[in-house]
Motif scaffolding. Structure first.
Motif, PDB file in Angstrom:
ATOM      1  N   PHE A   1       6.277  43.843 -53.118  1.00 27.50           N
ATOM      2  CA  PHE A   1       6.051  44.938 -54.080  1.00 27.50           C
ATOM      3  C   PHE A   1       6.232  44.390 -55.486  1.00 27.50           C
ATOM      4  O   PHE A   1       7.155  43.631 -55.738  1.00 27.50           O
ATOM      5  CB  PHE A   1       7.061  46.075 -53.872  1.00 27.50           C
ATOM      6  CG  PHE A   1       7.209  46.514 -52.442  1.00 27.50           C
ATOM      7  CD1 PHE A   1       6.329  47.433 -51.906  1.00 27.50           C
ATOM      8  CD2 PHE A   1       8.227  46.010 -51.650  1.00 27.50           C
ATOM      9  CE1 PHE A   1       6.465  47.845 -50.586  1.00 27.50           C
ATOM     10  CE2 PHE A   1       8.374  46.416 -50.330  1.00 27.50           C
ATOM     11  CZ  PHE A   1       7.492  47.335 -49.788  1.00 27.50           C
TER      12      PHE A   1
ATOM     13  N   ARG B   1      21.611  52.049 -37.007  1.00 31.71           N
ATOM     14  CA  ARG B   1      21.866  52.317 -38.424  1.00 31.71           C
ATOM     15  C   ARG B   1      21.604  51.081 -39.285  1.00 31.71           C
ATOM     16  O   ARG B   1      22.258  50.850 -40.283  1.00 31.71           O
ATOM     17  CB  ARG B   1      23.293  52.787 -38.623  1.00 31.71           C
ATOM     18  CG  ARG B   1      23.593  54.083 -37.898  1.00 31.71           C
ATOM     19  CD  ARG B   1      24.947  54.632 -38.270  1.00 31.71           C
ATOM     20  NE  ARG B   1      25.137  55.928 -37.655  1.00 31.71           N
ATOM     21  CZ  ARG B   1      25.646  56.117 -36.443  1.00 31.71           C
ATOM     22  NH1 ARG B   1      26.016  55.072 -35.723  1.00 31.71           N
ATOM     23  NH2 ARG B   1      25.785  57.332 -35.969  1.00 31.71           N
TER      24      ARG B   1
ATOM     25  N   LEU C   1      11.023  49.456 -49.396  1.00 27.20           N
ATOM     26  CA  LEU C   1      10.880  49.684 -50.831  1.00 27.20           C
ATOM     27  C   LEU C   1      12.170  50.232 -51.438  1.00 27.20           C
ATOM     28  O   LEU C   1      12.685  49.655 -52.403  1.00 27.20           O
ATOM     29  CB  LEU C   1       9.667  50.574 -51.121  1.00 27.20           C
ATOM     30  CG  LEU C   1       9.320  50.733 -52.591  1.00 27.20           C
ATOM     31  CD1 LEU C   1       9.075  49.389 -53.273  1.00 27.20           C
ATOM     32  CD2 LEU C   1       8.079  51.621 -52.761  1.00 27.20           C
ATOM     33  N   PRO C   2      12.731  51.330 -50.878  1.00 26.87           N
ATOM     34  CA  PRO C   2      14.015  51.766 -51.460  1.00 26.87           C
ATOM     35  C   PRO C   2      15.112  50.703 -51.362  1.00 26.87           C
ATOM     36  O   PRO C   2      15.923  50.560 -52.279  1.00 26.87           O
ATOM     37  CB  PRO C   2      14.387  53.025 -50.668  1.00 26.87           C
ATOM     38  CG  PRO C   2      13.409  53.149 -49.565  1.00 26.87           C
ATOM     39  CD  PRO C   2      12.230  52.297 -49.892  1.00 26.87           C
TER      40      PRO C   2
ATOM     41  N   VAL D   1      19.220  50.220 -41.310  1.00 26.61           N
ATOM     42  CA  VAL D   1      18.821  50.429 -42.710  1.00 26.61           C
ATOM     43  C   VAL D   1      20.039  50.859 -43.536  1.00 26.61           C
ATOM     44  O   VAL D   1      20.277  50.355 -44.631  1.00 26.61           O
ATOM     45  CB  VAL D   1      17.694  51.476 -42.818  1.00 26.61           C
ATOM     46  CG1 VAL D   1      17.296  51.670 -44.274  1.00 26.61           C
ATOM     47  CG2 VAL D   1      16.497  51.044 -41.992  1.00 26.61           C
ATOM     48  N   LEU D   2      20.795  51.791 -42.980  1.00 27.26           N
ATOM     49  CA  LEU D   2      22.009  52.241 -43.669  1.00 27.26           C
ATOM     50  C   LEU D   2      22.908  51.050 -43.971  1.00 27.26           C
ATOM     51  O   LEU D   2      23.402  50.880 -45.093  1.00 27.26           O
ATOM     52  CB  LEU D   2      22.756  53.251 -42.779  1.00 27.26           C
ATOM     53  CG  LEU D   2      24.155  53.643 -43.268  1.00 27.26           C
ATOM     54  CD1 LEU D   2      24.057  54.458 -44.541  1.00 27.26           C
ATOM     55  CD2 LEU D   2      24.899  54.435 -42.191  1.00 27.26           C
TER      56      LEU D   2
ATOM     57  N   MET E   1      21.684  48.867 -46.704  1.00 25.12           N
ATOM     58  CA  MET E   1      21.940  49.500 -48.009  1.00 25.12           C
ATOM     59  C   MET E   1      23.396  49.258 -48.430  1.00 25.12           C
ATOM     60  O   MET E   1      23.688  48.880 -49.569  1.00 25.12           O
ATOM     61  CB  MET E   1      21.713  51.015 -47.926  1.00 25.12           C
ATOM     62  CG  MET E   1      20.296  51.415 -47.583  1.00 25.12           C
ATOM     63  SD  MET E   1      19.270  51.493 -49.044  1.00 25.12           S
ATOM     64  CE  MET E   1      17.716  52.066 -48.376  1.00 25.12           C
TER      65      MET E   1
ATOM     66  N   ASP F   1      10.553  48.622 -41.882  1.00 22.91           N
ATOM     67  CA  ASP F   1       9.446  49.515 -42.217  1.00 22.91           C
ATOM     68  C   ASP F   1       9.297  49.534 -43.738  1.00 22.91           C
ATOM     69  O   ASP F   1      10.290  49.648 -44.450  1.00 22.91           O
ATOM     70  CB  ASP F   1       9.819  50.914 -41.686  1.00 22.91           C
ATOM     71  CG  ASP F   1       8.705  51.930 -41.906  1.00 22.91           C
ATOM     72  OD1 ASP F   1       8.041  51.872 -42.955  1.00 22.91           O
ATOM     73  OD2 ASP F   1       8.538  52.789 -41.024  1.00 22.91           O
ATOM     74  N   PRO F   2       8.080  49.430 -44.250  1.00 20.85           N
ATOM     75  CA  PRO F   2       7.931  49.441 -45.710  1.00 20.85           C
ATOM     76  C   PRO F   2       8.515  50.705 -46.357  1.00 20.85           C
ATOM     77  O   PRO F   2       8.972  50.656 -47.502  1.00 20.85           O
ATOM     78  CB  PRO F   2       6.415  49.346 -45.933  1.00 20.85           C
ATOM     79  CG  PRO F   2       5.775  49.463 -44.602  1.00 20.85           C
ATOM     80  CD  PRO F   2       6.803  49.182 -43.562  1.00 20.85           C
ATOM     81  N   ALA F   3       8.520  51.810 -45.636  1.00 17.18           N
ATOM     82  CA  ALA F   3       9.094  53.039 -46.189  1.00 17.18           C
ATOM     83  C   ALA F   3      10.592  52.873 -46.417  1.00 17.18           C
ATOM     84  O   ALA F   3      11.197  53.604 -47.200  1.00 17.18           O
ATOM     85  CB  ALA F   3       8.826  54.221 -45.258  1.00 17.18           C
ATOM     86  N   HIS F   4      11.199  51.941 -45.691  1.00 24.42           N
ATOM     87  CA  HIS F   4      12.622  51.648 -45.897  1.00 24.42           C
ATOM     88  C   HIS F   4      12.798  50.445 -46.818  1.00 24.42           C
ATOM     89  O   HIS F   4      13.754  50.355 -47.573  1.00 24.42           O
ATOM     90  CB  HIS F   4      13.319  51.374 -44.562  1.00 24.42           C
ATOM     91  CG  HIS F   4      13.194  52.508 -43.595  1.00 24.42           C
ATOM     92  ND1 HIS F   4      13.172  52.338 -42.236  1.00 24.42           N
ATOM     93  CD2 HIS F   4      13.068  53.839 -43.796  1.00 24.42           C
ATOM     94  CE1 HIS F   4      13.034  53.515 -41.634  1.00 24.42           C
ATOM     95  NE2 HIS F   4      12.971  54.440 -42.562  1.00 24.42           N
TER      96      HIS F   4
END
Lengths: 439, 714, 315
Positions: A118, A269, A296-297, A271-272, A275, A291-294
């Protein structure tokens, strides 16, 4: 860290310039900021060297994985909170590929890894690393898969509990991280790491055991270590990471001064935890997939947290269209300090009124600070107008300026030849102004 | 009451007698009511959650039945003392309030609607408090005026009421005043913001109204006297205007008001008791009350015939567009002056013009111009004059078509043709300045008058006074030293970029941004008590030479979140002050350790340290102590305390040419003061050298005084 | 074997506790009042003291014009019915309802305050979770409306938003008069946050009635500033700065205004899932930097954050 003056005291004060700085004092300042190495000074005495190195040894060891422009560096952190100085080496994310996965699955993950790129405020955010896990139990299968994945050019993590498999797979790669030694096999693993000059991860749920393992690894001649604290729950992750980081930077305990690796494979968990690791001192996070939806954030969070608090994120100067502007849309200008830019952008978007947003390069300073520091003047605005051909793209002849800069309105009007409208002091007043019909 | 001035003691004596009388009356009324209804009869005011509010709040005891009252009366009677001391007077005030509240409450036992058909409203129910309440304490209603007594001149009374109403105040009328207002056809009632409570003891309803404000909106708990007093001393801003002769009861009621932190202003000749009792002639009463309670009246926007606002601050009026100009290129005599005057010399809102205004001047002409602003305020000090005066520039520039630059007698003003056509005059400067100074400095000044002079002789005549004041101010500033003040100030205006940084501002070391000096900080503290400038009590002087003070160390320790323990205000080398990053200049030790170089933010080139400002700034900012380097405001360079622990001003060996020239006058003055008149030319700049060797050679060549000092670093 | 020390800090201060909502026993009608704050260490370090559980308030809007559609898509069937919307949040497991009276905004619907108050009352009647209420963003109109809300909700101990530097007296008096708590808003600055609390205390508001909102900037648009401001507030509070020892509320809903959160882009994955994580990520940063109460817009981010809070607390 010693202050520049303390360092300067130990320097030869020859101002010879061999370190690429004209004076020893300038060099001392760079050294105090950890921007250069003491070894750049050819004349520093052994005695001074010993003294300075002791006081400047990083509390957390700098570990490098891979080589070349994409290599990753971890550790060498000095702070518990980012506002105290900054966090230096960002958390890295790796996608794990099983050596017993189907071709299709492997290719799918590799493609995914390639696609996770990105562009954002002038930086490229991308996946950093790839990992191969020895599920097959077979050393040559593992090595073959490692070499296939390594072709992607990203730094590698090799995951196996068998020293021999790691040796085979690592032999053809450039400084992969060997993951991970356990209390049972530290010596064998360390022997491989030492032989191949690779960093080694140590894994244990128990911090005392881990400290003990680190000691054993060092004795076996391996200094580049990483720690997997094997946290069960998010609570353990935050607490253990904090204990390790705080002990290191506060120098209450130096035995665990290494960057941290987290294996989030098979964790619902993941992704969590990625983070949390990003905010709380994590080094590498190993993930089954991303997943790109995860992604990017997650990547943006890392970008935010690892921003230097004293060097604000800047957006690219230029003329930005907002709400599909045309020739009869007005121009507004603001600074390239990201926070200011985003606020103004959001407020123009909210108004739904088409407009051109001129971002003036203020070295990332906010409106008033830039103005006070002379980084934002009627002249620099006019230059920005010219460089972006703003007056050709907007022929309305109106320039809306931040309310705090009312003082420059007269001069700007003269220099730019545009009708200058003093906007609101707070960006939140922009929609009202744009919608008022007075523009 | 005879015509001679009543002393405070006399008033106290009267009030204490009045309190006794009222307690007796209350006891008698109680006996009568008990005889009729028995001890167990409930006693209460209509529609309130606070029983008998004054008792509830101040005393804390529960009054639900008639039987609860007697012990109260007994108690207060036993506490009364005749000796006319302040303490006893306040006890009398409290007793009066309690007695009056009981007398009133007993009326409601007799008849649930005792005031129906009387034209009086009696007890003000909670409902009204709730309706008005927030407005009452959030300053929407700026104050509550309680009118008492009988006005000798009903016409004047009416104009006072009109004045109070125009300022949005809530008015509570009592005694004969009510009748007088009725006769003047002034509308009264609960819906009118003018409550006629009743003729006698009903005045207590004004007090218990304010008290309920504290209970309801201030979260004051029953019987918490200290919190209650604290709250009432701040709001609602109640005051009593009293007219006509004083008697014992009136004196007692006055004490009750004072006990409730409401000052009493009377038209009678009495000895003033600061903040409590003031003798004021009727025409000055409202202004005096506003000042006594620190009331801020909402201002209308600036009333001039052209647009007004920050949008016009940067507007330029070019010569061809100029209708009239004063000073500057016009070379006419001008000055602007803001003076702090005694209260009786300032008539709030008065604008005086001496000479012609623009409408009598020709287009393209020039004029002499003096702008004299006289201010009065309880917290105003002569020291703040310059802080306020500097704002004249901005306030005038805000007007469309008005252009102002410079200050003092070096100002320059233009009015554009279009603005004069629209009707703008010099006299309007008065409207502008009065409104804006009140708006921004309302906490400091309560009265403002403006005199505009265009008559050249008069301007010349007055300018000598102005010069004298400027001179006095400069002398005061020069005499303002770190030694002769007790407090320094912190400044945290910019702390967001460097969380652990705090500026310490002293008379001889201004903020490193150059924008805030000690006087500014002090004025800012007066205006915003919880704002970015907080006083630091210097405390014990730990090291006079280095400028280390116990109080500063404590403040720094706190502000740096326990990271920094010491500041040496006058040292570059040892525990120096930190920087946020917005310094005007950086002062840095030279590579030979013999001198310091100074570089300003605007200078883009190399300096003899082998770095540029930008890379140096990165190391010096951020709130960390970096011995050998400090950020500073330009004016600090010529302070007597400039790195005085490290050799001071004469350590300076290099600074960019532009900086040197812009400050030359001040630098030379400081050099002369140190007995080195040629020193400024011994300071090298980029035209001499930008490297360390070159600087050493230069210093040797010019025999720089820093060479004779010990090295900065041993 | 070596013993790794636990570097537990000896803090001299502690975050105060603020209770929101009154149960019938306390004169209200909320099923379970919520306690906020109480932490005696940096967030989620159980060895320093966890304090009360971090809470989640589900956002309900009384007017949705101009709100990014995707962000409230999950509530499209109740978007015109604040009562049903609030009831849905209860089903979803929110701890509180955050009702924003956007309809009041004179530049939007400009609904009369009385109508908005009626909405508050019907939500209060239908859903027994503790409630927080915000105005529509216009200082003057909100001051009046919040006074009405305060009176109408007397006894319920609502959390009223919001006191700001230039507009705090009305709401402070209104809250105190009826025993409500209030939000002390400041704009991304430790000193301003402290000044706001000082102003309120000076005005007679007790800090046990104050929840601070230091403005949570969303992911990608200044999150790092908020993260550090929040941490610094928490650190200063723990070091003993009484004027910063109030629980912290962070509103995450502005996350949905960020372009990258919801823009349709095939390479960025599902927009709604991404948006929810955008909000949740902002929420995680708020939690780790010291938030005690979060305002969320999307059910998915509620789910993520609810799980995260339990995980982080080890419950």
């Amino acid at each position: 860290m010693a202050t520049a003056i303390e360092i300067f005291k130990h320097l030869p004060k020859k101002n010879c310039g061999k370190c690429n700085f004209p004076t020893c004092l300038a060099f001392a300042m760079q050294l105090a900021n950890q921007k250069v190495k003491l070894s750049d000074c050819p004349f520093v005495s052994e005695e001074a060297k010993a003294k300075l190195e002791a006081s400047s040894a990083p509390p957390i060891r700098l570990v490098t994985i891979g080589d070349g422009p994409k290599k990753v560096e971890l550790g060498d952190e000095t702070e518990l909170y980012r506002h105290e100085k900054k966090f230096f080496h960002p958390t890295r994310y790796a996608i794990v590929i099983s050596d017993s996965a189907s071709d299709e699955e492997v290719e799918g993950k590799l493609q995914r890894a390639r696609d996770l790129v990105f562009d954002r405020v002038g930086q490229t955010l991308a996946l950093d690393m790839l990992a191969v896990r020895n599920d097959s139990g077979d050393a040559s299968t593992f090595a073959a898969m490692a070499s296939r994945v390594a072709n992607e050019g990203l730094p590698m993590v090799l995951m196996s509990d068998r020293p021999e498999a790691l040796r085979q797979a690592a032999a053809g790669l450039t400084r992969p991280l060997l993951y991970a030694a356990t209390a049972e096999n530290v010596e064998e693993m360390a022997a491989v790491a030492k032989e191949l000059k690779c960093p080694l991860a140590l894994r244990s749920e128990d911090l005392n055991t881990l400290a003990d393992m680190a000691e054993r690894a060092r004795k076996a001649g391996v200094e580049d270590l990483m720690l997997d604290l094997a946290p069960q729950r998010a609570k353990d992750l935050v607490e253990k990471n904090t204990i390790v980081r705080k002990n290191a930077v506060k120098k209450t305990f130096r035995g665990l001064g290494y960057p941290i690796v987290l294996n989030a494979c098979g964790d619902e968990r993941a992704v969590l935890k990625a983070m949390l690791s990003t905010m709380k001192y994590g080094g590498i996070v190993l993930l089954d997939d991303l997943d790109p939806a995860h992604a990017l954030p997650l990547f943006v969070l890392r970008q935010n947290i690892y921003t230097d608090p004293q060097v604000p994120i800047q957006v690219k100067a230029g003329l930005y269209p907002v709400n599909d502007p045309r020739e009869d849309s007005p121009i507004l200008f603001t600074t390239n300090f990201s926070l200011t830019y985003y606020t103004v952008l959001a407020d123009i978007e909210k108004s739904k009124v088409p407009a051109w947003l001129l971002v003036v390069d203020t070295e990332g300073l906010s409106v008033l600070t830039a103005f006070s520091a002379g980084k934002l003047s009627a002249e620099s605005v006019v230059t920005a107008l010219e460089e972006t051909s703003a007056k050709e793209r907007s022929k309305k002849g109106t320039l809306i300026i931040p309310g705090m800069l009312s003082r420059m309105s007269g001069k700007l009007q003269e220099l730019s030849g545009l009708k200058v409208v003093v906007g609101p002091r707070e960006s939140s007043g922009i929609p009202k102004l744009l919608k008022s019909g007075q523009i | 009451m005879n015509s001679s001035r009543a002393s405070a003691e006399q008033i106290f004596e009267m009030g204490i007698r009045g309190a006794r009388t009222l307690l007796r009356l209350a006891a008698g009324a109680l006996d009568d009511t008990v005889a009729k209804y028995g001890e167990e009869r409930t006693v209460e005011y209509p529609e309130t959650a606070y029983e008998l509010p004054a008792v509830y709040a101040w005393d804390g005891r529960e009054v639900l039945h008639l039987s609860d009252i007697r012990p109260l009366l007994e108690d207060y009677r036993s506490r009364l003392r005749d000796e006319p001391t302040v303490e006893n007077a306040l006890v009398a005030g409290e007793a009066t309030m309690i007695a009056a509240e009981i007398i009133e409450a007993l009326r409601y036992v007799e008849d649930p609607h005792p005031y129906e058909g009387t034209g009086y409203c009696g007890f003000i129910p909670d409902k009204l408090l709730r309706e008005l309440g927030v407005a009452l304490v959030d300053d929407t209603i700026p104050g509550v005026a309680v009118l008492a007594g009988k006005a000798p001149d009903p016409g004047q009374l009416v104009s006072i009421v009109r004045d109070l109403q125009s300022k949005g105040m809530l008015i509570i009328a009592s005694n004969e005043i009510i009748e007088q207002l009725r006769n003047a056809n002034i509308k009264m009632g609960l819906g009118m913001m003018l409550y006629p409570v009743g003729e006698g003891t009903q005045i207590v309803h004004a007090l218990n109204f304010a008290i309920r404000g504290a209970l309801s909106f201030g979260g004051v708990q029953r019987g918490d006297r200290e919190t209650l007093r604290d709250y009432l001393s701040k709001r609602p801003k109640t005051f009593v205007l009293h007219f006509g002769p004083l008697d014992d009861i009136m004196a007692a009621v006055g004490l009750a008001a004072i006990f409730n932190c409401a000052p009493v202003l009377t038209d009678q000749e009495v000895e003033d008791i600061p903040d409590a009792l003031l003798s004021v002639s009727p025409e000055k009463m409202v202004q005096a009350a506003i000042e006594a309670r620190g009331i801020r009246v909402k201002l209308a926007p600036v009333d001039i015939p052209v647009a007004y606002g920050p949008a016009f601050e940067g507007e330029i009026v070019r010569r061809p567009d100029t209708y009239v100009e004063a000073g500057g290129a016009a070379k006419t005599p001008t000055f602007e002056l803001l003076r702090s005057r005694p209260e009786d010399e300032v008539e709030d809102g008065r604008i005086t013009l001496i000479g012609k205004d623009v409408d009598e001047m020709e287009a393209g002409s020039s004029t002499a111009l003096a702008i004299v602003v006289d201010v009065y305020g309880k917290k105003m000090e002569e020291d703040f004059e310059s802080v306020l005066e500097r704002r004249i520039h901005q306030f005038i520039n805000y007007a469309e078509g008005a252009w102002h630059t410079g200050q003092r007698n070096l100002n320059w003003i233009r009015l554009s043709r279009s603005s004069v056509e629209a009707g703008l005059t010099f006299k309007h400067f008065g409207n502008i300045l009065i409104t804006k100074f009140k708006e921004e400095f309302g906490g400091l000044v309560s009265r403002i008058q403006v005199t505009i002079v265009t008559d050249e002789d008069e301007v010349r005549r007055r300018s000598s006074e102005a010069m004298e004041i400027y001179g006095r101010r400069d002398a005061r500033l020069a005499g303002l030293t770190d030694e002769n003040v007790d407090e320094f100030y912190t400044c945290s205006l910019c702390a967001s970029f460097a969380p652990d940084h705090i500026c310490v501002i002293t008379p001889e070391r201004l903020g490193l941004c150059g924008a805030i000096n000690w006087l500014d900080a002090r004025a800012s503290k007066e205006i915003a008590p919880a704002g970015p400038n907080q006083p630091i009590v210097k405390g014990e002087c730990i090291d006079a030479e280095k400028g280390q003070f116990a109080g500063v160390n404590e403040a720094v320790y706190e502000a740096s979140h326990h990271k920094i323990e010491r500041f040496n205000i006058y040292s570059l080398m040892e525990d120096p002050m930190t920087s946020c990053g917005c310094f005007e200049v950086i002062v840095a030790m030279s590579p030979d350790m013999q001198s310091v170089v100074v570089v300003n933010r605007e200078y883009p080139g190399m300096i003899p340290l082998g770095m540029k400002f930008s890379s140096l700034a990165g190391s010096v900012g951020g709130g960390k102590q970096t011995p050998g380097f400090i950020g500073a405001g330009r004016k600090y360079l010529t302070s007597r305390k400039f790195i005085s622990a490290d050799g001071g001003f004469l350590r300076i060996s290099w600074m960019p040419k532009e900086l040197k020239e812009s400050m030359r006058e001040a630098l030379e003055a400081r050099a002369r003061e140190l007995g080195e008149p040629d020193f400024v030319d011994k300071i090298a700049d980029e035209t001499v050298t930008t490297d360390a060797e070159g600087l050493m050679e230069w210093m040797a060549k010019v025999d720089h005084p820093a060479l004779r000092m010990p090295p900065l670093l041993s | 074997m070596v013993e790794v020390p636990i570097p537990k800090e000896k803090w001299s201060g502690k975050i105060g506790t603020v209770t929101i909502g009154n149960s019938p026993a306390e004169g209200g009608s909320r099923s379970a009042p919520i306690m906020l704050g109480g932490g005696s260490g940096m967030p989620f370090l159980s060895y320093e003291g966890l304090g009360h559980k971090q809470r989640l308030a589900g956002e309900v809007l009384d007017y949705t014009e101009g709100v990014p559609e995707l962000s409230i898509a999950a509530f499209s069937d109740v978007a015109n019915d604040p009562v049903a919307w609030a009831a849905r949040w209860k089903e979803l497991g929110a701890d509180m309802i955050c009702l924003k009276l956007r309809s009041l905004d004179p530049e939007g619907k400009d609904a009369p305050a009385e109508d908005a108050v009626a909405t508050v009352l019907s939500v209060l009647k239908a859903v027994d979770l503790p409630l927080m209420v915000y105005g529509g963003g216009n200082t003057e109109k909100d001051a009046n409306a919040m006074e009405l809300v305060s009176n109408a909700c007397a006894g319920e101990r609502v959390l009223l938003g919001q006191a700001e530097e230039n507009a705090y007296k009305s709401i402070s008096a209104a809250a105190t008069a009826n025993g409500h708590a209030l939000i002390a808003y400041s704009n991304l600055d430790v000193n301003l946050a402290k000044q706001m609390n000082i102003l309120l205390a000076d005005f007679g508001t007790k800090l046990e009635n104050v929840v601070m909102d230091p403005l949570m900037a969303a992911l990608g648009v200044g999150l790092e500033y908020s993260y550090s401001v929040n941490e610094r507030i928490r650190l200063a509070a723990l070091m003993g700065d009484r004027m910063l020892q109030t629980p912290m509320c962070c509103d995450l809903t502005s996350s949905w205004e960020t372009r990258e959160a919801t823009e349709e882009n095939a390479a960025w994955g599902d927009a709604e899932e991404r948006g929810a994580w955008w909000e949740a990520t902002t929420g995680l940063a708020a939690l780790l930097s010291g938030a005690d109460l979060l305002i969320v817009r999307h059910p998915r981010s509620l789910e993520i954050l609810k799980d995260a809070i339990e995980e982080l607390r080890g419950e």
